[in-house]
Design an enzyme around this catalytic site. Structure first.
Site, PDB file in Angstrom:
ATOM      1  N   HIS A  65       0.818  -1.218   0.000  1.00 11.05           N
ATOM      2  CA  HIS A  65       0.000   0.000   0.000  1.00 11.05           C
ATOM      3  C   HIS A  65       0.851   1.267   0.000  1.00 11.05           C
ATOM      4  CE1 HIS A  65       0.069   0.973   4.412  1.00 11.05           C
ATOM      5  NE2 HIS A  65       0.133  -0.334   4.589  1.00 11.05           N
ATOM      6  N   ASP A 166       5.814   1.774   6.926  1.00 16.36           N
ATOM      7  CA  ASP A 166       4.490   1.173   6.732  1.00 16.36           C
ATOM      8  C   ASP A 166       3.732   2.039   5.738  1.00 16.36           C
ATOM      9  OD1 ASP A 166       1.985   0.085   6.925  1.00 16.36           O
ATOM     10  OD2 ASP A 166       1.691   0.560   9.038  1.00 16.36           O
ATOM     11  N   GLU A 197      -5.202   1.550   2.578  1.00 15.68           N
ATOM     12  CA  GLU A 197      -5.063   0.362   3.417  1.00 15.68           C
ATOM     13  C   GLU A 197      -5.282   0.714   4.880  1.00 15.68           C
ATOM     14  OE1 GLU A 197      -3.058  -2.774   5.862  1.00 15.68           O
ATOM     15  OE2 GLU A 197      -2.749  -0.620   5.829  1.00 15.68           O
ATOM     16  N   GLU A 198      -4.754   1.879   5.276  1.00 15.38           N
ATOM     17  CA  GLU A 198      -4.773   2.244   6.697  1.00 15.38           C
ATOM     18  C   GLU A 198      -6.173   2.574   7.211  1.00 15.38           C
ATOM     19  OE1 GLU A 198      -2.377   1.784   8.624  1.00 15.38           O
ATOM     20  OE2 GLU A 198      -0.527   1.848   7.455  1.00 15.38           O
ATOM     21  N   ASP A 220       3.889  -6.147   3.486  1.00 17.35           N
ATOM     22  CA  ASP A 220       3.603  -5.125   4.493  1.00 17.35           C
ATOM     23  C   ASP A 220       4.546  -5.327   5.672  1.00 17.35           C
ATOM     24  OD1 ASP A 220       2.338  -2.987   5.810  1.00 17.35           O
ATOM     25  OD2 ASP A 220       0.345  -3.666   5.215  1.00 17.35           O
ATOM     26  N   HIS A 306       3.638   2.762  13.328  1.00 14.70           N
ATOM     27  CA  HIS A 306       2.702   3.879  13.535  1.00 14.70           C
ATOM     28  C   HIS A 306       3.256   4.940  14.488  1.00 14.70           C
ATOM     29  CE1 HIS A 306      -1.230   2.111  11.712  1.00 14.70           C
ATOM     30  NE2 HIS A 306      -0.166   1.814  11.000  1.00 14.70           N
TER      31      HIS A 306
END
Lengths: 334, 381
Positions: A65, A166, A197-198, A220, A306
């Site tokens: 992504h 990410d 995606e998130e 990922d 994150h």
């Protein structure tokens, strides 16, 4: 490969606003694909056709992504400060003193309402962004404008740190694999650089419905258990790419897991097996699409996911590329 | 085959969510004599297709009967060493009731099956506070009795773990064991297929033992997409009455089948099942769900351009444990009701249920609404 990674991780692309990342990736993959398209949601799809003359080649979808977590302005105060909401999984504990940048280049500093208790963290809605404006009128940001976190790429030996490993590192693996694949392949390969995606693996869901793959592989990041007092997990940085067995949204196809392990062992690629207890990837919607596909995921172990300092190991990245190339170059008997 | 024997074979076969092959093999052997075609799809569902007696020159409508075959299980998440011994840490597959794990016997599906026990510290080693709580996955260990080197040789992270529990007869036609959620329903579908050997039916029957219901409804989504049936029924278990339950909402063991009304249920399918029960003079209970039924119906209903779907349930006590308990009479009646309902499907069924849905004055409130057949009689009068 670090130059490629740097350009990808520093690019702007919160979920729903992936245009810049797409523009960056497109010229890199065009020389290596038979056809490059962008679908209605914004997924970038590079197709490399089977050339070995098989009557019904397998359709294999590979998804990484393009989007990253970020924030969106939800209110501008009279004094020109922004209140904001999250795009994807943004933790309040990662915010204070951080910097964000909007699509037009406007830089913002994240502040927080007065803290009575320094041991507790304010929720997201008690944070604000200061872009240097003094009123609503001279504020360059409008409600609905999105920003990403700002943090430069750093290579510290094998450890690579950035705000959006990410999943730009997955994009880097896909691009590098596409470059290294032999000219002739026996499967129809669809490299999908997915959007959103998130915010619920939405881009890959639409792309999979369009492609209807037989086999699906997500690229990922995954979590690790190799830092002090971390949640116990048998994945660590530097021990090779992780072959996902399960996460909280999907159980990988057992035959595909076996095949990935076998290919890694044949090629002498170190690998780990991954059981992730929180989170999922684009493999979930790909598995569920249409009549279902044989789905799995090659994960790049990543610390501090994150946060603005997501950290991966260059040898794991290299291993992920090698594993993907060997997997796609050979037969897929499941 | 005797119902107990069917249940025993089906519940004792290993088929954890994501690795249903062991259960699928048993189901295939049971269904093969009753169906025209067996398909195992690429996400692990097993389909048994029994063609209808309708005219050969035009496509026959089809009904999909979904009973999920996956069972709750565990997965090896870490291998840990203690003084040269190897221990396994595990995580759950599906919604295991963690309070029941301590003291269970399990099978680790490594390079060969290994029997193990789920243990933890004795309570005398625990603080007062800890004694009152269920063991967390971080504290439970799965012990197969081997030194660490042997464990590493035979077991990998990601290996599946199933519970080792044989089916037992209680008194009064009740049985207890693991995986009755949802092999009790697979048994009912098997009984339905057996009944259909003696019945004429014009619709094709697609019996599906679905995979991965406990995680994502994967097999229901994908089989309904691939088969594109005209109607579908999810067969699953539902909570039964017992001490401490809310008795006004639940059904007693032995009082099934239970027909669901709710968002996942098309009133026409509810009506058809109820009419079939009336024809058999079979008592039924009514279950309700507001949003999601928590069954394969949730996925079946939205496949393709939407599929009229019903939910038929078997009452069960002690859900998601290794002593799930059902009444064999309920299982048999669900099988018989399904067969009756399927045999009654005709060319007008889809048109009738569509018409019924479009008439706001016809309600199925409290299960006392008019049936599909009485609607067409009224039309004629």
């Amino acid at each position: 490969m670090n130059d490629l990674i740097r350009s990808l991780v520093e690019a702007y692309g919160p979920s729903g606003f992936e245009d810049g990342v797409r523009d960056l990736i497109r010229p890199l993959i065009e020389p290596h694909a038979d056809e490059v398209t962008v679908d209605a949601l914004g997924n970038l799809i590079a197709r490399k056709r089977a050339t070995t003359g098989e009557a019904n080649p397998l359709k294999v979808m590979i998804a990484a992504h393009m989007d990253e977590i970020g924030i969106m302005a939800s209110h501008i105060t009279e004094k020109g400060f922004l209140r904001f909401t999250n795009i994807g999984g943004v933790g309040s504990h990662t915010l204070l003193g951080g910097r964000v940048r909007f699509a037009d280049g406007t830089l913002g500093i994240i502040g927080v309402d007065r803290m009575e208790d320094r041991n507790s963290i304010h929720p997201l809605n008690k944070h604000f962004i200061d872009v240097g404006a003094t009123s609503r009128e001279n504020c360059p940001v409008r409600v609905g404008d999105a920003a990403h976190f700002v943090r430069p790429f750093e290579a510290r030996g094998r450890h690579l740190t950035a705000k959006s490993m990410d999943d730009r590192i997955g994009c880097a693996v896909a691009i590098e694999a596409l470059r290294r694949l032999p000219a002739d392949v026996s499967h129809d390969l669809y490299f999908v650089f997915s959007v959103q995606e998130e915010v619920g693996t939405r881009g890959a869901e639409a792309a999979a419905n369009g492609i209807m793959p037989d086999v699906s592989i997500a690229l990922d990041v995954t979590l690790t258990g190799d830092v002090p007092e971390s949640r116990p997990m048998d994945v660590r940085l530097g021990a090779g790419p992780a072959i996902k067995v399960k996460d909280s949204g999907m159980i990988a196809h057992a035959g595909l897991v076996r095949l990935m392990r076998r290919r890694a062992e044949e090629a002498g690629i170190d690998y780990q097996l991954e059981v992730l207890e929180g989170g999922t990837t684009d493999a979930r919607p790909m598995q569920l699409a249409g009549p279902g596909s044989v789905a799995g995921c090659i994960s790049i172990p990543c610390r501090y996911v994150h946060t603005p300092s997501e950290t991966v190991d260059a040898s794991d990245v290299e291993g992920a590329v090698a594993l993907l190339v060997t997997l796609l170059s050979a037969d897929m008997e499941l | 085959m005797e119902t107990f024997e069917l249940l025993k074979q089906l519940t004792e076969a290993p088929g954890p969510t994501g690795n249903e092959g062991g259960a699928a093999a048993v189901i295939e052997s049971l269904w093969r004599p009753f169906v025209d075609e067996i398909v195992v799809d690429r996400v692990g569902s097993l389909l048994g297709i029994k063609r209808g007696a309708g005219p050969a020159d035009r496509p026959r409508p089809s009904i999909l009967l979904a009973a999920h075959m996956d069972e709750l299980g565990l997965m090896v998440s870490r291998i840990v060493e203690h003084d040269g011994n190897g221990f396994l840490r595990v995580t759950e597959l599906g919604g295991v009731d963690r309070r029941h794990l301590l003291g269970q016997t399990a099978i680790v599906h490594g390079t060969r099956p290994l029997t193990g026990v789920l243990g933890g510290l004795p309570d005398s080693y625990l603080s007062e506070k800890e004694r009152d709580k269920a063991y967390s996955y971080e504290n439970l260990v799965l012990d197969v009795g081997l030194p660490i080197d042997e464990v590493r040789r035979l077991v990998s992270i990601g290996d599946f773990v199933t519970f080792r529990q044989s089916l037992r007869k209680l008194q009064n036609g009740r049985v207890a064991g693991k995986a009755l959620d949802n092999r009790a329903s697979v048994t009912a579908v098997t009984i339905c297929l057996e009944h259909l050997q003696q019945r004429r039916h014009t619709w094709d029957v697609i019996a599906v033992a679905t995979s991965q219901e406990e995680e994502t409804f994967l097999g229901a989504y994908t089989s309904a997409y691939a088969q594109r049936p005209d109607a579908a029924i999810a067969i699953d278990v539902t909570h039964a009455k017992g001490p401490g339950t809310n008795d006004s909402e639940l059904m007693e063991l032995g009082s099934g089948p239970v027909l669901d009304i709710g968002a996942n249920v098309h009133p026409g399918l509810y009506g058809a099942l109820r009419d079939a029960a009336n024809a058999l003079e079979m008592k039924i209970g009514t279950g309700v769900h507001a949003a999601g039924s928590g069954t394969d119906a949730y996925a079946l209903q939205v496949a393709r351009d939407g599929i009229p779907t019903g939910v038929l349930s078997i009452p069960l006590r002690y859900m998601h444990t290794m002593v799930e308990t059902v009444d064999m009479g309920d299982v048999e009646r669900v099988g018989r009701l399904l067969a009756e309902m399927v045999a009654r499907l005709d060319d007008n069924f889809l048109g009738n249920i569509r018409e019924e849905l479009m008439r706001p004055e016809i309600s199925i409130k409290n299960g006392r609404g008019r049936s599909v057949s009485s609607v067409s009689e009224d039309d004629g009068a």
